[in-house]
Scaffold this motif. Structure first.
Motif, PDB file in Angstrom:
ATOM      1  N   GLU A  26       9.575   4.539  -9.232  1.00 11.61           N
ATOM      2  CA  GLU A  26       9.290   4.472  -7.415  1.00 11.61           C
ATOM      3  C   GLU A  26       8.940   2.954  -7.526  1.00 11.61           C
ATOM      4  O   GLU A  26       9.306   2.676  -6.868  1.00 11.61           O
TER       5      GLU A  26
ATOM      6  N   VAL B 242       1.639  14.895  -8.973  1.00 18.35           N
ATOM      7  CA  VAL B 242       1.963  13.970  -7.993  1.00 18.35           C
ATOM      8  C   VAL B 242       1.773  14.981  -5.786  1.00 18.35           C
ATOM      9  O   VAL B 242       2.072  15.869  -6.453  1.00 18.35           O
ATOM     10  N   LYS B 243       0.644  14.845  -5.499  1.00 21.31           N
ATOM     11  CA  LYS B 243      -0.138  15.297  -4.618  1.00 21.31           C
ATOM     12  C   LYS B 243       1.313  15.857  -3.531  1.00 21.31           C
ATOM     13  O   LYS B 243       1.351  16.120  -2.768  1.00 21.31           O
ATOM     14  N   ASN B 244       2.237  14.139  -2.990  1.00 22.40           N
ATOM     15  CA  ASN B 244       3.497  14.647  -2.280  1.00 22.40           C
ATOM     16  C   ASN B 244       4.599  15.625  -2.865  1.00 22.40           C
ATOM     17  O   ASN B 244       4.859  14.684  -3.725  1.00 22.40           O
TER      18      ASN B 244
ATOM     19  N   MET C 105       8.044   7.831   9.504  1.00 18.87           N
ATOM     20  CA  MET C 105       7.504   6.630   8.313  1.00 18.87           C
ATOM     21  C   MET C 105       9.312   5.597   8.114  1.00 18.87           C
ATOM     22  O   MET C 105       9.284   4.817   8.455  1.00 18.87           O
TER      23      MET C 105
ATOM     24  N   THR D 101       4.208  17.841 -12.319  1.00 21.96           N
ATOM     25  CA  THR D 101       4.293  16.482 -12.306  1.00 21.96           C
ATOM     26  C   THR D 101       3.140  15.700 -12.153  1.00 21.96           C
ATOM     27  O   THR D 101       3.117  14.028 -11.968  1.00 21.96           O
TER      28      THR D 101
ATOM     29  N   ASP E 185       7.612  11.701   6.014  1.00 24.53           N
ATOM     30  CA  ASP E 185       8.429  10.522   5.208  1.00 24.53           C
ATOM     31  C   ASP E 185       9.516  10.515   6.093  1.00 24.53           C
ATOM     32  O   ASP E 185       9.530   9.165   5.877  1.00 24.53           O
TER      33      ASP E 185
ATOM     34  N   LYS F  58       3.124  12.438 -14.009  1.00 27.50           N
ATOM     35  CA  LYS F  58       2.646  11.551 -12.514  1.00 27.50           C
ATOM     36  C   LYS F  58       3.252  10.008 -13.165  1.00 27.50           C
ATOM     37  O   LYS F  58       3.959   9.065 -12.346  1.00 27.50           O
ATOM     38  N   TRP F  59       2.657   8.893 -14.010  1.00 27.71           N
ATOM     39  CA  TRP F  59       3.283   7.960 -14.571  1.00 27.71           C
ATOM     40  C   TRP F  59       4.772   7.303 -15.165  1.00 27.71           C
ATOM     41  O   TRP F  59       4.976   6.544 -13.985  1.00 27.71           O
TER      42      TRP F  59
ATOM     43  N   LEU G  91       6.682   9.103 -12.722  1.00 30.58           N
ATOM     44  CA  LEU G  91       7.243   8.829 -11.059  1.00 30.58           C
ATOM     45  C   LEU G  91       7.136   7.516 -10.891  1.00 30.58           C
ATOM     46  O   LEU G  91       7.787   7.320 -10.049  1.00 30.58           O
ATOM     47  N   GLU G  92       5.722   7.250 -11.105  1.00 32.88           N
ATOM     48  CA  GLU G  92       5.042   6.317 -10.225  1.00 32.88           C
ATOM     49  C   GLU G  92       6.659   5.524 -10.551  1.00 32.88           C
ATOM     50  O   GLU G  92       6.306   4.039  -9.629  1.00 32.88           O
TER      51      GLU G  92
ATOM     52  N   TYR H 266      -7.041  -3.653   2.485  1.00 37.77           N
ATOM     53  CA  TYR H 266      -6.335  -2.344   1.043  1.00 37.77           C
ATOM     54  C   TYR H 266      -6.825  -1.189   1.304  1.00 37.77           C
ATOM     55  O   TYR H 266      -6.470  -0.234   1.083  1.00 37.77           O
TER      56      TYR H 266
ATOM     57  N   PHE I  62       0.780  -0.900   0.209  1.00 35.04           N
ATOM     58  CA  PHE I  62      -0.136  -0.342  -0.351  1.00 35.04           C
ATOM     59  C   PHE I  62       1.490   1.420   0.205  1.00 35.04           C
ATOM     60  O   PHE I  62       0.689   2.733  -0.677  1.00 35.04           O
ATOM     61  N   LEU I  63       1.964   1.082   0.503  1.00 40.14           N
ATOM     62  CA  LEU I  63       2.900   2.223   1.405  1.00 40.14           C
ATOM     63  C   LEU I  63       3.471   2.757  -0.910  1.00 40.14           C
ATOM     64  O   LEU I  63       3.535   3.820  -0.532  1.00 40.14           O
TER      65      LEU I  63
ATOM     66  N   PHE J 181       2.364   1.731  -3.601  1.00 37.72           N
ATOM     67  CA  PHE J 181       1.957   2.303  -3.756  1.00 37.72           C
ATOM     68  C   PHE J 181       1.134   3.553  -4.207  1.00 37.72           C
ATOM     69  O   PHE J 181       0.602   4.184  -5.065  1.00 37.72           O
ATOM     70  N   HIS J 182       1.600   4.602  -2.831  1.00 37.42           N
ATOM     71  CA  HIS J 182       0.588   5.584  -2.648  1.00 37.42           C
ATOM     72  C   HIS J 182       1.870   6.311  -2.140  1.00 37.42           C
ATOM     73  O   HIS J 182       1.370   7.912  -1.549  1.00 37.42           O
ATOM     74  N   GLY J 183       2.850   6.879  -2.237  1.00 45.69           N
ATOM     75  CA  GLY J 183       4.300   7.183  -2.315  1.00 45.69           C
ATOM     76  C   GLY J 183       3.726   8.547  -3.185  1.00 45.69           C
ATOM     77  O   GLY J 183       4.383   9.940  -2.561  1.00 45.69           O
ATOM     78  N   ALA J 184       3.656   8.663  -4.200  1.00 41.91           N
ATOM     79  CA  ALA J 184       2.988   9.354  -4.958  1.00 41.91           C
ATOM     80  C   ALA J 184       2.062  10.641  -4.205  1.00 41.91           C
ATOM     81  O   ALA J 184       2.133  11.806  -4.457  1.00 41.91           O
ATOM     82  N   ASP J 185       0.974  10.113  -3.105  1.00 43.26           N
ATOM     83  CA  ASP J 185      -0.303  11.154  -2.351  1.00 43.26           C
ATOM     84  C   ASP J 185      -0.510  10.924  -1.369  1.00 43.26           C
ATOM     85  O   ASP J 185      -0.925  12.199  -0.589  1.00 43.26           O
ATOM     86  N   THR J 186       0.536  10.365  -0.629  1.00 41.05           N
ATOM     87  CA  THR J 186       0.585  10.135   0.550  1.00 41.05           C
ATOM     88  C   THR J 186       1.866   9.930   1.321  1.00 41.05           C
ATOM     89  O   THR J 186       2.581  10.428   1.254  1.00 41.05           O
ATOM     90  N   PRO J 187       2.438  10.681   2.689  1.00 41.10           N
ATOM     91  CA  PRO J 187       3.735  10.493   3.174  1.00 41.10           C
ATOM     92  C   PRO J 187       4.000   9.016   3.171  1.00 41.10           C
ATOM     93  O   PRO J 187       2.828   8.429   3.558  1.00 41.10           O
ATOM     94  N   GLY J 188       5.240   8.806   2.741  1.00 41.46           N
ATOM     95  CA  GLY J 188       5.842   6.982   2.658  1.00 41.46           C
ATOM     96  C   GLY J 188       6.029   6.855   1.567  1.00 41.46           C
ATOM     97  O   GLY J 188       6.300   7.809   0.394  1.00 41.46           O
TER      98      GLY J 188
END
Lengths: 156, 118, 106, 379, 181
Positions: A124, E139-141, E54, E137, E51, A117-118, A120-121, D176, A33-34, A36-43
């Protein structure tokens, strides 16, 4: 001193094993989960990769390192670490093939209409996370195997 | 009115949580040997965490975020007793004898024993 | 989606300064207890005692992170707490194997 | 003089005890044997007596151990000790190897057994080079004692099956989506499916040891009744323990106890022992098959444990209402106070030594159980 | 009230750091260091750097302790009767001097998040990232945007370093673990 071979054998604790059986799927899911979600949430993928690696460490400690390594197969670990590096490099090199710069993410949007975005994804998720997970597992197994001077056959 | 009740409930939960964590800390410091310390570590502490997290969940209201506190609680309730068991088992494997009432060994003696074992 | 979540949460925190203060003060008090528990990690006497103390500290950290998350209005701190909730028992498990015959059964 | 002679070079090491045990066990396996314990002195600029004294102590201790272990066998064990290298300057691995080999040949040893962390004290871990040097001689075999006790492990992988993969997939996917907090966004669905697939394929063998059965949903329902009950028990006894801990005199009376609960299979046992640990005053220390060693802090907790309320509740959750009726462990005579965790339990004579958990599980006549948390779905 | 929390947390981290430095027995040091790691994760979280917190959590709780313990199990531990490390007077003097100098400059630092804080030292770059990260980008973060986007070269280097570290361990320990099947 318990001497007879039976009771002197170390048996793994059932409690620890069962708890690990329960927690491991959640930990692995959370690691993914972390990632896959690096782009939008912390972590992000580094942390996600570390947690994926930790899940394997957890299993190894509960069930024994050798059985875990046999189960996981060395190929998986090597594929993760080396594959991650390869993915990162390839994603970076694609724009170069078309005459743009290394890792020029906006290129994907200009050329094929894929959001920046993709790019970067991709590096990552496909790059950093597998590298970290693979290296964590790999170092663990290598250290667990211990230091060995050149193999010598002492039996004959 | 409902807000006031909620506020009081939040404060109440956190205070109870603090109390049990205080018990846990006291136990960890006061009790004589590793086995009895493991008791408070796994129990009073788990309950203290439970109450404090309940307070947080209440403050967050009914949302996906407050669901995470439930998850936290769930994992703590699974892993904490296992950790306590693992530690007690390790102590037993190493041959540390449990303290009993007719036992006047002090911490220093236990330390000596631990060093001698190694 | 952190922005959307924290925006959605704003009404919940609107209960006022008071609750925020409660969370921050209680987080400080939990930290104070953590220092008390840390005494056991320093004192020992056995390795198991120290691991026990660190394990209790880990649970405490989960709570403090949750309280901070509520007090600072930053729900993402709960994600960090989740990492500890999932991985905190690892050290205890590791030490339970490690102290047996100096890792011979690992 | 017997034919079977083993030479064991010793140094200060934490695994000496195991090495001696291994040496005695393997040497006496086929008839009487002689064990020769030697200490090889490292080179020293200033010879002093304390070093020699330490060596003497070490050898004396080792012979006591060997004698102790030897008594367990019928065959006769002879023990010799010697200190080597006192009048030489042993510098390299080959010097030490020569000294050991000379001694082995002189005394007619046919086996040289090393401690896994043998270190002759010349500054570097030299076990491998030493073994290599010694392998040149034909008169004896060179062997290394296994590090620590041998660990017996049950194979942790079960055969995988579709119901297992499906169950893990669902659990992982639900978890998830709870984390993602937005199950309508296509990205969450896709990554959720990918993650759940990875987890399901990767861990289905690890998490389940059996297929989930039709009983599983019924257990889930009973779990929801169990959790409040457990919470009530936890809070009740927590208050009791809090009073004890905060009491100025600290009126505790810790004792080890041992019970054999009427619960079968590893998941119910874990649920029970974790419940026992969560309930204040009792802490599961060891688990050997069905036998639980429990540390209890106060007499009240002990009585509660022996009365078997939690055990009954666990039986209710896993086997249904009828199973809850079994009498308490105290009445069955399967609960006792013990002084040391090494002493055998009073019921051990009935069914031999405590068997390995897995074996016990396999011979179970009880209904097979799902080896995964039912609580997992509650999240 | 957050100052109160920060103060207590600081005391905890300081105590843990001192204990880590003072203990002589390696096993003890590893265990105490885990407590220090907990404190640092809380500090990062408190300073709203989730970040980093974490990372500290995942690495500190999962990886570091286990790898260190494993290494200890596979090597020879020096047996010691002394509990704490001997104090090295010259080192203490040098460190004390350094500490005084650092504390003296501490007062000159701007507060966290202040207008003249260090983060704004290079206002063009910082402002550019904050203003344009999302548009550039998607990207939100912003941390990810900088790491994988603007600073992609650097991250590539880091990823390769991590990979090389794994390979180096393999070479140093001279293992054929990963070649046998």
């Amino acid at each position: 001193m318990r001497l007879d071979a039976e009771s002197d054998t170390y048996t793994e604790s059932q409690i620890i094993m069962t708890t690990v059986r329960i927690v491991a799927p959640f930990a692995l899911t959370y690691g993914l989960f972390l990632t896959f979600h690096g782009a939008d949430t912390p972590g992000g993928s580094f942390q996600g990769g570390a947690i994926i690696g930790s899940t394997i460490l957890m299993i190894a400690f509960a069930f024994g390192i050798e059985p875990t390594r046999d189960w996981l197969a060395n190929r998986t670990v090597v594929a993760l670490a080396a594959g991650g590096t390869a993915v990162f490099t390839i994603v970076g090199l694609i724009p170069m093939l078309y005459g743009d710069n290394f890792l020029a993410h906006p290129f994907f949007e200009e050329q094929w209409g894929i959001d920046t975005k993709w790019g970067l994804e991709a590096i990552e998720i496909g790059g950093v996370a597998p590298i970290v997970a693979g290296v964590v597992m790999g170092m663990f197994f290598v250290i667990a195997a211990g230091f060995v001077v050149e193999e010598v056959d002492v039996d004959d | 009115m409902i807000e006031t009740i909620r506020t009081v409930a939040i404060v109440g939960f956190i205070l109870v949580g603090l109390f049990f964590t205080l018990v846990s800390a006291t136990g960890v410091i006061r009790l004589p040997d590793v086995y009895s310390r493991a008791h408070t570590a796994s129990q009073a502490d788990t309950l203290g965490a439970g109450f404090a997290l309940a307070g947080v969940a209440l403050a967050l209201g009914f949302s996906t975020t407050s669901f995470k506190t439930v998850l936290l609680l769930f994992f703590i309730f699974i892993t904490n007793p296992t950790a306590a068991h693992a530690i007690a088992r390790a102590a037993d494997e190493e041959g540390i004898k449990p303290w009993t009432t007719d036992d006047d060994r002090t911490d220093a003696d236990l330390y000596e024993e631990a060093m001698a074992d190694e | 989606m952190s922005t959307t979540i924290s925006q959605a949460l704003q009404p919940a925190f609107a209960t006022g300064e008071f609750i925020t203060q409660v969370f921050l003060v209680s987080a400080a008090l939990f930290m104070l207890l953590a220092i008390a528990m840390f005494y056991r990690a320093v004192k020992g006497p056995t390795t198991q005692d120290r691991v026990l103390a660190v394990n209790v500290l880990g649970t405490n950290t989960v709570v403090v992170l949750a309280l901070l998350g509520a007090g600072l209005g930053e729900p993402s701190l709960l994600d960090i707490a989740l990492v500890y909730a999932l991985l905190n028992f690892l050290m205890a498990v590791a030490i339970s194997k490690f102290t047996v015959e100096r890792g011979g059964v690992l | 003089m017997s034919d079977n002679r083993t030479l064991v070079p010793l140094s200060a090491s934490s695994t000496n005890r195991n090495t001696i045990e291994y040496a005695v066990r393997t040497a006496l396996a086929d008839g009487p044997a002689t064990l020769r314990l030697v200490y090889v002195h490292p080179p020293e600029v200033h010879a002093d007596d304390s070093r020699e004294q330490a060596a003497t102590d070490l050898l004396k201790r080792a012979s006591v151990w060997a004698n102790e272990d030897g008594e367990q066998f019928d065959a006769e064990l002879t023990i010799e000790t010697a200190q080597l290298g006192t009048d030489e300057y042993l510098f390299s691995p080959s010097d030490i190897a020569d000294t050991i080999a000379r001694d082995a040949i002189q005394t007619g040893a046919n086996r040289v057994l090393f401690d896994p962390s043998y270190d002759p004290g010349i500054g570097a871990p030299l076990l491998r080079p030493l073994e290599y040097e010694l392998a040149r001689f034909d008169a004896f075999t060179v062997e290394e004692a296994p590090a620590g006790r041998s660990a017996r492990r049950t194979p942790f992988l079960a055969r995988t099956s579709l119901p297992q993969i499906g169950a893990i997939f669902v659990i992982s996917f639900v978890f998830y989506q709870i984390l993602a907090a937005d199950p309508t966004y296509w990205f969450e669905i896709v990554t959720g499916v990918v993650s759940a697939a990875i987890v399901a394929i990767g861990l289905s063998q690890v998490t389940f040891t059996r297929n989930p059965t039709w009983q599983t949903p019924a257990r889930l329902v009973r779990h929801t009744i169990y959790i409040p009950y457990l919470l009530k028990e936890i809070i009740k006894s927590n208050i009791l323990i809090a009073a004890v801990i905060l009491h100025p005199k600290l009126p505790i009376d810790p004792r080890m106890t041992r019970i054999r609960p009427a619960v079968w299979g590893s998941l119910p046992m874990t649920a029970l022992s974790n419940s026992i640990t969560l309930t204040p005053g009792t802490l599961a220390v060891r688990i050997d098959g069905r036998t639980l060693t429990v540390h209890t802090l106060v007499p009240a907790a002990r009585e509660g444990l022996f009365a078997g309320d939690l055990e009954r509740a666990i039986r209710f959750v896993f086997y249904g209402r009828e199973a809850a009726e079994i009498t308490s462990p105290e009445q069955r005579g399967e609960a006792e106070l013990i002084d040391s965790t090494d002493e055998p339990s009073s019921w051990e004579q009935d069914d031999g030594a405590p068997t390995d958990a897995a074996e016990e599980e396999r011979t179970d006549t009880e209904p097979p159980t799902m080896n995964e948390t039912d609580e997992g779905d509650d999240t | 009230m957050s100052e109160l929390f920060a103060g207590v947390l600081f005391a905890f981290v300081l105590a843990a750091a001192l204990a880590t430095a003072a203990f002589r027995d390696t096993l003890t040091v590893i265990v105490v260091f885990a407590a220090y790691s907990l404190g640092m994760a809380l500090f990062y979280a408190f300073l709203l750097a989730p970040d980093v917190a974490m990372t500290e959590a995942a690495i500190g709780a999962g990886v570091t302790t286990l790898l260190l313990l494993l290494t200890l199990a596979k090597t020879v531990r020096e047996d010691t009767d002394r509990l704490v490390e001997r104090v090295n007077i010259p080192a203490v003097v040098v460190f004390g001097g350094l500490l005084v100098v650092m504390l003296a400059t501490l007062g000159e630092f701007p507060a966290v998040g202040a207008d003249d804080a260090m983060a704004w030292y290079n206002p063009e770059v910082t402002q550019h990232y904050i203003a344009n990260a999302y548009d550039d980008t998607g990207v939100k973060n912003a941390v990810t945007a900088v790491l994988a986007g603007y600073r992609g070269f650097d991250t590539f280097g880091e990823a390769v370093v991590v990979f090389s570290a794994g390979v180096a361990t393999l070479i140093v320990l001279n293992k054929e673990v990963f070649t046998r099947e």
